[in-house]
Every structure is written in structure tokens, then in C-alpha cells.
Design an enzyme around this catalytic site. Structure first.
Site, PDB file in Angstrom:
ATOM      1  N   SER A   1       0.793  -1.227   0.000  1.00  0.00           N
ATOM      2  CA  SER A   1       0.000   0.000   0.000  1.00  0.00           C
ATOM      3  C   SER A   1       0.831   1.285   0.000  1.00  0.00           C
ATOM      4  O   SER A   1       0.342   2.323  -0.421  1.00  0.00           O
ATOM      5  CB  SER A   1      -0.959   0.000   1.191  1.00  0.00           C
ATOM      6  OG  SER A   1      -0.249  -0.161   2.392  1.00  0.00           O
TER       7      SER A   1
ATOM      8  N   HIS B   1      -5.469  -3.999  -1.671  1.00  0.00           N
ATOM      9  CA  HIS B   1      -5.303  -2.955  -2.694  1.00  0.00           C
ATOM     10  C   HIS B   1      -5.276  -3.513  -4.116  1.00  0.00           C
ATOM     11  O   HIS B   1      -5.109  -2.770  -5.069  1.00  0.00           O
ATOM     12  CB  HIS B   1      -4.028  -2.139  -2.425  1.00  0.00           C
ATOM     13  CG  HIS B   1      -4.173  -1.240  -1.246  1.00  0.00           C
ATOM     14  ND1 HIS B   1      -4.713   0.021  -1.328  1.00  0.00           N
ATOM     15  CD2 HIS B   1      -3.879  -1.431   0.065  1.00  0.00           C
ATOM     16  CE1 HIS B   1      -4.734   0.577  -0.129  1.00  0.00           C
ATOM     17  NE2 HIS B   1      -4.222  -0.285   0.738  1.00  0.00           N
TER      18      HIS B   1
ATOM     19  N   LYS C   1     -12.417  -0.640   0.376  1.00  0.00           N
ATOM     20  CA  LYS C   1     -11.613   0.213  -0.503  1.00  0.00           C
ATOM     21  C   LYS C   1     -12.322   0.299  -1.855  1.00  0.00           C
ATOM     22  O   LYS C   1     -13.253   1.085  -1.998  1.00  0.00           O
ATOM     23  CB  LYS C   1     -10.186  -0.322  -0.588  1.00  0.00           C
ATOM     24  CG  LYS C   1      -9.528  -0.375   0.812  1.00  0.00           C
ATOM     25  CD  LYS C   1      -8.087  -0.703   0.762  1.00  0.00           C
ATOM     26  CE  LYS C   1      -7.506  -1.082   2.114  1.00  0.00           C
ATOM     27  NZ  LYS C   1      -7.568  -0.057   3.122  1.00  0.00           N
TER      28      LYS C   1
HETATM   29  C1  PLP Z   1      -3.026  -4.481   2.974  1.00  0.00           C
HETATM   30  C2  PLP Z   1      -4.189  -4.142   3.860  1.00  0.00           C
HETATM   31  N1  PLP Z   1      -4.788  -5.111   4.550  1.00  0.00           N
HETATM   32  C3  PLP Z   1      -5.843  -4.857   5.361  1.00  0.00           C
HETATM   33  C4  PLP Z   1      -6.327  -3.578   5.511  1.00  0.00           C
HETATM   34  C5  PLP Z   1      -7.482  -3.322   6.423  1.00  0.00           C
HETATM   35  O1  PLP Z   1      -8.648  -3.226   5.710  1.00  0.00           O
HETATM   36  P1  PLP Z   1      -9.945  -2.548   6.314  1.00  0.00           P
HETATM   37  O2  PLP Z   1      -9.770  -1.074   6.206  1.00  0.00           O
HETATM   38  O3  PLP Z   1     -11.039  -3.078   5.457  1.00  0.00           O
HETATM   39  O4  PLP Z   1     -10.075  -3.000   7.725  1.00  0.00           O
HETATM   40  C6  PLP Z   1      -5.740  -2.545   4.815  1.00  0.00           C
HETATM   41  C7  PLP Z   1      -6.269  -1.153   4.957  1.00  0.00           C
HETATM   42  O5  PLP Z   1      -5.622  -0.255   5.324  1.00  0.00           O
HETATM   43  C8  PLP Z   1      -4.639  -2.809   3.962  1.00  0.00           C
HETATM   44  O6  PLP Z   1      -4.039  -1.830   3.273  1.00  0.00           O
END
Ligand code: PLP
Length: 395
Positions: free
Chosen positions: A184, A212, A243
């Protein structure tokens, strides 16, 4: 002795944050998450949301949410294992499994607790978790909750991953290799074909957090596994519904056995109430939309290419992203935050990201281009990047 209820120990830690210049207030958004927003009272072009496809305020999703609320109410009323598992939750999972081209999907209340619940449920003492060093915080926390041993491999470094697997294969029962599908902070895509080959060579399981990549890569946003044609070769694929899908929730896609086990041992399912009906209705509408057209993902990629080309032509370093995530790397921490603030003053919100979230000296503003941006908005944003870059003598 101070009264512990005055939380003096926390006040001291907050002061430390202030002394280090990293204390901040939460920014306040007035209205929906759009390409252009009012943030902290100022109108700005929004280059900082994960709302890749513009679904967070999409009329069809809103309508679907309202219709479901009329029939099912606003809350699920219980955890899924008691009476919070509505027929629409089941329907949503079937639809997601079809979309992801996997046998089964188990939905959690967020991407974060999907990682927190799944990793600990599928590993135990006597197992080893092998995790990319740049994996997301929710993977790190999920791994901490597991009783398995843990180790990291250097970011996307296949020689190092193989060394770790070779050295440890005979010492453990199961090995679980975990990687983000798309990282990310830099937007780079994990070398999944190589990871899967190594996993097969060393009889290890694979776990890909595609938060992502889902809704972004692959056919109409089916994700990184689809992008590489690796269906059936990754054991656990995580996606978020928060997202690109624009709502809230997380899921793991894989086998029927995986789902069966998580319904007994996925702790967030057992001990936290299931997703409210409105979100389920909106999620299903989003997935149906994606399955019926590539219009949104096409526009996302078109906008991303357009913006990246213009920003790099200005002379900025935009790293090695393979996705719409566009880091504009400034370097020094203070300078990065000053850059982000000046962008905001001129009308662009692109949040500054510095150490410890990224390595020292690689501070950047992370730009998230979406399908909802117009070319005119992107042009205006590029002009502002030019003005601020000149003001700060960055090129
Ligand atoms: C790679 C990754 N995994 C998990 C999450 C967590 O997702 P959520 O916002 O749906 O809890 C994020 C969000 O920031 C992320 O970038």
C-alpha cells in the site's frame, strides 16, 4: 504519587509525540467521500482515499442499501454463529466467491479483523509464519495472535524467501507464507508467481492480502490472483470491501474446508456481531456492477496512467508502483510534511507518509487516483504539484 485516573502516563506520551513533531488531530471530512471534498473546512481535490472506483457514494449502492434496510433493519442483532447470519450474508458470500473465482468466501466485519481472525485460526504451535517485511499492520497483529513461530523475509526478495523455506522446512509441520498482493505504501505488486512456485516446491501454504488489488487488478477488479492467472494455487486470499468496493468489511476466499473451519474458529465471527444489512446490500450491488462492466476499472487505470505520466514529467520521483497508488517521493521527513501542507493550502489533499510507516529518508505523499476523478480535476492537481514543487525548489 499521581492519581492514575488522570492518565498522566498517557499525557507524557502525548507530549513526546508533540516534541517529535508527529502529533496530529484527525482531519474532518464534511460530506461524502468524493473526488473533491471539504476537508477541515477547505475545498480540496482528494488524492488520499482508497475509494478507487468511486463506489463509496455511488447512487446504485446507496439505493441498494436503503432497500435492504427496509426489509432487514439496521442491525444484524447477533454474531453469525447465533442468529446474526442472515440469508443476505450467505448470498453475498456466494456472489463474492463467484466474482473471485474461488470455491468459497467467508466475510468478516473488516479487512483488519479478517487478518486478525484468519491467521490465528489456520496456524498453531509447531507451524511457521513467513511474512514479507512490508506486510500490512493487520497481518503483523494477526500473526502476533497466532501461537506459531514467525519470521520475515526481505521485501519481495525470492532468494531470501527460498533460504528461509530451505532452512526451516523440516523443522515445522505447516509453513504459511504471507504477502500483500499490492503493497500500500509503494503500490508495487508482489511477485506472486514466484512465491507460489516456491510454496509448491517447499510444500508451504500461501496467504495473499489483496486489499489494494481487489477491485483494481485482474478482470474487472478480480484481484492480483486473477491478474497472474493463479486461481486454485493460493490457499487464502484476503480482500476488503472498504476500498474499491466502497463499503466496509473483509473476506477470505479459498476452499470450502477453509470456510468450514473459520465458521468454527474465526474469532471475530464468533465474538463480534455480523455486518449490518445496509452494508451487505451495498456490497452486493458493487460486486454485481463490477461483474457487469469493466467501465469503472478501465476509468481507474486510464486516470492513473494520465496522472502518473504528468507528475513524472514534472520531474518528481514516483517510485516503482505497478498500480494506481502513486507515491511522490520527497525524502526528508520534515520536507515531506511541509510539501503535503503546501499542497493542501493550494487545494490538494495528499497525505504525507514518513518514518516509521516508510523507511527513513523516503518520505512521500501518497496519491490515490480514482475512477471518480475528472481529467480537469487531475490537471488542476498536477498544476498545484508544479506550483508547490517550484516554491520549494524541488526541481
Ligand atoms: C493491505 C491491507 N490489509 C488490510 C487492511 C485493512 O482493511 P480494512 O480497512 O477493510 O479493515 C488494509 C487497509 O488499510 C490494507 O491496506
Amino acid at each position: 504519587m499521581s492519581n492514575v485516573h488522570e492518565l498522566q502516563f498517557l499525557k507524557e506520551k502525548i507530549q513526546e509525540l508533540k516534541d517529535q513533531g508527529v502529533y496530529r488531530k484527525l482531519p474532518v471530512l464534511e460530506g461524502a467521500n468524493e473526488a473533491e471534498v471539504i476537508l477541515n473546512g477547505k475545498k480540496v481535490i482528494n488524492l488520499s482515499s482508497n475509494n478507487y472506483l468511486g463506489f463509496a457514494n455511488h447512487p446504485r449502492l446507496k439505493k441498494a442499501a436503503v432497500e435492504v434496510v427496509d426489509k432487514y433493519g439496521v442491525g444484524a442483532g447477533a454474531v453469525r454463529t447465533i442468529i446474526g447470519n442472515m440469508d443476505i450474508h450467505e448470498e453475498m458470500e456466494k456472489l463474492l466467491a463467484e466474482f473471485k473465482r474461488e470455491e468459497a468466501v467467508m466475510v468478516f466485519q473488516s479487512g483488519f479483523n479478517c487478518n486478525a481472525g484468519t491467521i490465528q485460526a489456520v496456524t498453531e504451535k509447531g507451524d511457521l509464519i513467513v511474512s514479507d517485511e512490508l506486510n500490512h499492520a493487520s497481518i503483523i497483529d494477526g500473526a502476533r495472535l497466532s501461537r506459531a513461530d514467525k519470521t520475515v523475509f526481505k521485501h519481495a526478495n525470492m532468494n531470501h524467501l527460498e533460504e528461509v523455506l530451505k532452512e526451516n522446512r523440516d523443522k515445522y509441520r505447516n509453513i504459511l507464507i504471507i504477502t500483500d498482493g499490492v503493497f500500500s505504501m509503494d503500490g508495487d505488486i508482489a511477485p506472486l508467481p514466484d512465491i507460489v512456485n516456491l510454496a509448491e516446491k517447499y510444500n508451504a501454504m500461501t496467504y495473499v492480502d489483496d486489499a489494494h488489488g481487489s477491485g483494481v487488478l485482474g478482470e474487472s477488479g478480480r484481484g492480483t490472483i486473477d491478474h497472474f492467472g493463479l486461481h486454485g494455487r493460493v490457499d487464502f486470499t484476503i480482500g476488503t470491501l472498504s476500498k474499491a468496493i466502497g463499503v466496509i468489511g473483509g473476506y477470505v476466499a479459498g476452499s470450502h474446508t477453509m470456510k468450514d473451519w473459520l465458521s468454527h474458529r474465526g474469532r471475530p465471527l464468533l465474538f463480534s456481531t455480523s455486518l449490518p444489512p445496509a452494508t451487505v446490500g451495498a456490497i452486493m450491488e458493487a460486486v454485481k456492477l463490477l461483474m457487469s462492466t469493466t467501465e469503472y476499472t478501465d476509468r481507474l487505470w486510464d486516470n492513473a496512467k494520465y496522472f502518473k505520466e504528468k507528475i513524472s514529467k514534472l520531474g518528481y520521483n514516483i517510485g516503482n508502483s505497478g498500480t494506481p497508488i502513486t507515491p511522490v517521493i520527497i525524502g526528508e521527513e520534515g520536507k515531506t510534511m511541509e510539501f503535503s501542507k503546501k499542497l493542501f493550502d493550494h487545494g490538494v489533499f495528499a497525505s504525507g507518509i514518513v518514518f516509521p510507516t516508510v523507511p527513513k529518508g523516503t518520505g512521500r505523499v501518497r496519491c490515490m487516483v480514482t475512477a471518480a476523478h475528472t481529467k480537469e480535476q487531475l490537471d488542476r492537481a498536477v498544476d498545484i504539484f508544479k506550483t508547490v514543487g517550484e516554491e520549494m525548489k524541488l526541481f
